[in-house]
Write an enzyme that holds these catalytic residues in place. Structure first.
Site, PDB file in Angstrom:
ATOM      1  CG  ASN A  83       1.020   3.964 -31.901  1.00 44.89           C
ATOM      2  OD1 ASN A  83       1.071   2.932 -32.427  1.00 44.89           O
ATOM      3  ND2 ASN A  83       0.594   4.858 -32.522  1.00 44.89           N
ATOM      4  CE1 TYR A 129     -11.604   9.853 -21.147  1.00 48.00           C
ATOM      5  CE2 TYR A 129     -13.139   9.411 -19.569  1.00 48.00           C
ATOM      6  CZ  TYR A 129     -12.113   9.822 -19.821  1.00 48.00           C
ATOM      7  OH  TYR A 129     -11.115  10.277 -19.097  1.00 48.00           O
TER       8      TYR A 129
HETATM    9  N1  LIG Z   1      -9.150  15.503 -14.801  1.00 47.61           N
HETATM   10  C1  LIG Z   1      -9.774  14.272 -14.520  1.00 47.61           C
HETATM   11  O1  LIG Z   1     -10.615  14.552 -13.660  1.00 47.61           O
HETATM   12  C2  LIG Z   1      -9.673  13.040 -14.944  1.00 47.61           C
HETATM   13  C3  LIG Z   1     -10.176  11.859 -14.557  1.00 47.61           C
HETATM   14  C4  LIG Z   1      -9.995  10.589 -14.939  1.00 47.61           C
HETATM   15  C5  LIG Z   1      -8.982  10.287 -16.106  1.00 47.61           C
HETATM   16  N2  LIG Z   1      -8.303  11.507 -16.347  1.00 47.61           N
HETATM   17  C6  LIG Z   1      -7.340  11.200 -17.540  1.00 47.61           C
HETATM   18  O2  LIG Z   1      -6.237  12.028 -17.219  1.00 47.61           O
HETATM   19  C7  LIG Z   1      -5.580  12.336 -18.498  1.00 47.61           C
HETATM   20  C8  LIG Z   1      -5.479  13.823 -18.602  1.00 47.61           C
HETATM   21  O3  LIG Z   1      -6.890  14.335 -18.700  1.00 47.61           O
HETATM   22  P1  LIG Z   1      -6.986  15.791 -18.333  1.00 47.61           P
HETATM   23  O4  LIG Z   1      -7.962  16.194 -17.196  1.00 47.61           O
HETATM   24  O5  LIG Z   1      -5.689  16.633 -17.893  1.00 47.61           O
HETATM   25  O6  LIG Z   1      -7.493  16.556 -19.653  1.00 47.61           O
HETATM   26  P2  LIG Z   1      -6.811  17.563 -20.554  1.00 47.61           P
HETATM   27  O7  LIG Z   1      -7.783  17.432 -21.956  1.00 47.61           O
HETATM   28  O8  LIG Z   1      -6.339  18.656 -19.990  1.00 47.61           O
HETATM   29  O9  LIG Z   1      -5.359  16.787 -20.914  1.00 47.61           O
HETATM   30  C9  LIG Z   1      -5.373  15.608 -22.068  1.00 47.61           C
HETATM   31  C10 LIG Z   1      -3.946  16.128 -22.867  1.00 47.61           C
HETATM   32  O10 LIG Z   1      -3.896  14.980 -24.042  1.00 47.61           O
HETATM   33  C11 LIG Z   1      -3.750  15.810 -25.354  1.00 47.61           C
HETATM   34  N3  LIG Z   1      -4.217  14.947 -26.254  1.00 47.61           N
HETATM   35  C12 LIG Z   1      -5.431  14.355 -26.614  1.00 47.61           C
HETATM   36  N4  LIG Z   1      -5.320  13.456 -27.702  1.00 47.61           N
HETATM   37  C13 LIG Z   1      -4.205  13.399 -28.060  1.00 47.61           C
HETATM   38  C14 LIG Z   1      -3.416  12.650 -28.981  1.00 47.61           C
HETATM   39  N5  LIG Z   1      -4.121  11.842 -29.918  1.00 47.61           N
HETATM   40  N6  LIG Z   1      -2.082  12.826 -28.979  1.00 47.61           N
HETATM   41  C15 LIG Z   1      -1.376  13.671 -28.312  1.00 47.61           C
HETATM   42  N7  LIG Z   1      -2.021  14.366 -27.356  1.00 47.61           N
HETATM   43  C16 LIG Z   1      -3.249  14.250 -27.318  1.00 47.61           C
HETATM   44  C17 LIG Z   1      -4.319  17.190 -24.888  1.00 47.61           C
HETATM   45  O11 LIG Z   1      -3.997  18.222 -26.022  1.00 47.61           O
HETATM   46  C18 LIG Z   1      -4.135  17.577 -23.804  1.00 47.61           C
HETATM   47  O12 LIG Z   1      -3.140  18.199 -23.382  1.00 47.61           O
HETATM   48  C19 LIG Z   1      -6.444  11.755 -19.672  1.00 47.61           C
HETATM   49  O13 LIG Z   1      -5.994  10.581 -20.098  1.00 47.61           O
HETATM   50  C20 LIG Z   1      -7.956  11.570 -18.881  1.00 47.61           C
HETATM   51  O14 LIG Z   1      -8.717  10.492 -19.586  1.00 47.61           O
HETATM   52  C21 LIG Z   1      -8.619  12.811 -16.095  1.00 47.61           C
END
Ligand SMILES: NC(=O)c1ccc[n+]([C@@H]2O[C@H](COP(=O)([O-])OP(=O)(O)OC[C@H]3O[C@@H](n4cnc5c(N)ncnc54)[C@H](O)[C@@H]3O)[C@@H](O)[C@H]2O)c1
Length: 304
Positions: A83, A129
Site C-alpha cells: 500500500n 517478522y
Molecule cells: N529499532 C530497531 O532496532 C530497528 C531495527 C531494525 C529495523 N527497525 C524497523 O524500524 C521501524 C521502526 O521501529 P521502532 O524500533 O521505532 O519500533 P516502534 O514499535 O517504536 O515503531 C513502529 C511504529 O509503527 C507503528 N505501526 C505498527 N504497525 C502499523 C500499521 N499496520 N499501520 C500503521 N502504523 C503501524 C507503531 O504504532 C509504531 O509507532 C520498524 O519498521 C522496524 O522494523 C527497527
C-alpha cells in the site's frame, strides 16, 4: 521540523504512542493520521497530501510485539508495504523502507555484508517478522524494476534512544528499566551472544541522506548500524555502570528460540555510497537514553 517540510504521520499507534509526538501536534506543518497501513486507501492519502517522500517504518519491531499477532506482523510488512509503495508510486514520491538486520537471520557470515543472503528459519517464531521484511524488500525491488521508482532500503541494526516504550521488550530498554527498578538484569541465554547498538540520531541522519539528499538512488539495500560489537553480558555491565548500579546482579534465563548469536554490520557500502558512519558513541547515546528513562521514573517503577 524536517527541512521546513510538512510532515504527515500515518500510525495505528499499536506499539507507538501519541505522547511521543505531543510536542508536534499543535504545529500547523505536522499532522497525525491515526490509521493502519494495511487498510488505508492510498489514493485518498495521495489526493489529500501528495507526499514527495515516503518513509515507511510502520511495523511492530520488538519480538514480544511482533509475536503477539504473527500473521498480522507478516501482513503488515507485505500488504502494508504494498500500500505504501502504491501510494508513493502514484505521486512519484521517493520511498524508503526500514528493513532490518533480521533479514540475515542467525547469520553464518560475520560481519554481515549486504551480499549475504541470510539464514532465516522460515517456520520459527521470528519468521513472521524476518520473512515479512524480506518480502517487503522484494516488493520494493520489483517496484524499482517495473516502474523505475526512486527507493532506498536500509537494513537497520539494533537502534535505541529516548522515547522507547518501557515495555518495548528489547534489550536496551529492558536493562535500563530493570536497573532503575533495582532489579537484577535478565539475560536470555548465556550472555555471549553479540549485538551492535546504534543511537537513533545516527539512523535519522542515514535516512535523510539516503532518501532526501542523494541525487541518485543507491543500488540495493544498505546496512545501517554501529560496527562495534558487544556481548549481552558486557552490555549489561555497561548499563549498570551508566546507572551507577554495579551492585546489581545478572540472571541468565532460557535462550529465545532462533536468537541470532552474532550481529555486526559491515558498513563499507554506507560509508562509500552515503558518506555515512555513526557519530554517536554507545556511552553518549546510553547516557541520553538513561536520562530520558529516569525522567519517566514513575512509569518504570513496579506497580504497588
Ligand atoms: N529499532 C530497531 O532496532 C530497528 C531495527 C531494525 C529495523 N527497525 C524497523 O524500524 C521501524 C521502526 O521501529 P521502532 O524500533 O521505532 O519500533 P516502534 O514499535 O517504536 O515503531 C513502529 C511504529 O509503527 C507503528 N505501526 C505498527 N504497525 C502499523 C500499521 N499496520 N499501520 C500503521 N502504523 C503501524 C507503531 O504504532 C509504531 O509507532 C520498524 O519498521 C522496524 O522494523 C527497527
Amino acid at each position: 521540523m524536517l527541512l521546513g517540510a510538512t510532515v504527515v504521520v500515518l500510525d495505528d499507534l499499536s506499539t507507538g504512542s501519541e505522547h511521543n509526538i505531543s510536542h508536534w501536534l499543535c504545529n500547523p506543518k505536522f499532522m497525525l493520521i491515526h490509521g493502519d497501513t494495511m487498510l488505508i486507501d492510498p489514493d485518498a492519502v495521495v489526493a489529500k497530501h501528495r507526499p514527495t517522500h515516503v518513509f515507511h517504518l510502520a511495523s511492530p519491531a520488538s519480538p514480544p510485539h511482533y509475536q503477539r499477532d504473527p500473521v498480522r506482523t507478516l501482513m503488515c510488512n507485505v500488504q502494508g508495504t504494498l500500500n505504501m509503495l502504491t501510494l508513493a508510486r502514484s505521486c512519484s514520491a521517493r520511498f524508503l523502507l526500514a528493513s532490518t538486520s533480521e533479514v540475515y537471520g542467525d547469520p553464518e557470515q560475520h560481519p554481515q555484508l549486504e551480499s549475504y543472503n541470510g539464514s532465516v528459519n522460515t517456520f520459527g517464531p521470528r519468521a513472521c517478522y524476518d520473512e515479512g521484511k524480506r518480502c517487503a524488500e522484494t516488493l520494493v525491488y520489483e517496484h524499482v524494476r517495473l516502474y523505475g521508482m526512486f527507493t532506498s532500503t536500509l537494513r537497520i541494526f539494533n537502534t535505541f534512544g529516548p522515547r522507547m516504550q518501557p515495555d518495548d521488550g528489547r534489550v536496551v530498554s529492558n536493562f535500563i528499566v530493570q536497573a532503575i527498578r533495582g532489579e537484577p538484569l535478565r539475560v536470555y541465554g548465556v550472555g555471549v551472544q553479540t549485538r551492535s547498538f546504534q543511537f537513533v540520531h545516527d539512523l535519522v541522519d542515514a535516512m535523510l541522506i539516503a532518501l532526501v539528499f542523494r541525487e541518485e538512488p543507491v543500488d540495493g539495500p544498505v546496512n545501517i548500524g554501529c560496527p562495534e560489537e558487544r556481548t549481552i553480558d558486557d552490555f549489561a555491565s555497561i548499563v549498570k555502570g551508566t546507572l551507577g548500579r554495579p551492585d546489581l546482579g545478572v540472571v541468565h534465563e532460557q535462550a529465545a528460540i532462533d536468537d541470532p548469536q552474532r550481529r555486526r554490520p559491515d558498513i563499507t557500502k554506507a560509508r562509500q555510497l552515503l558518506g555515512w558512519q555513526p557519530k554517536w558513541s554507545l556511552d553518549d547515546g546510553l547516557a541520553e537514553t538513561v536520562d530520558y528513562f529516569l525522567l519517566r521514573n514513575a512509569s518504570v517503577k513496579p506497580k504497588e
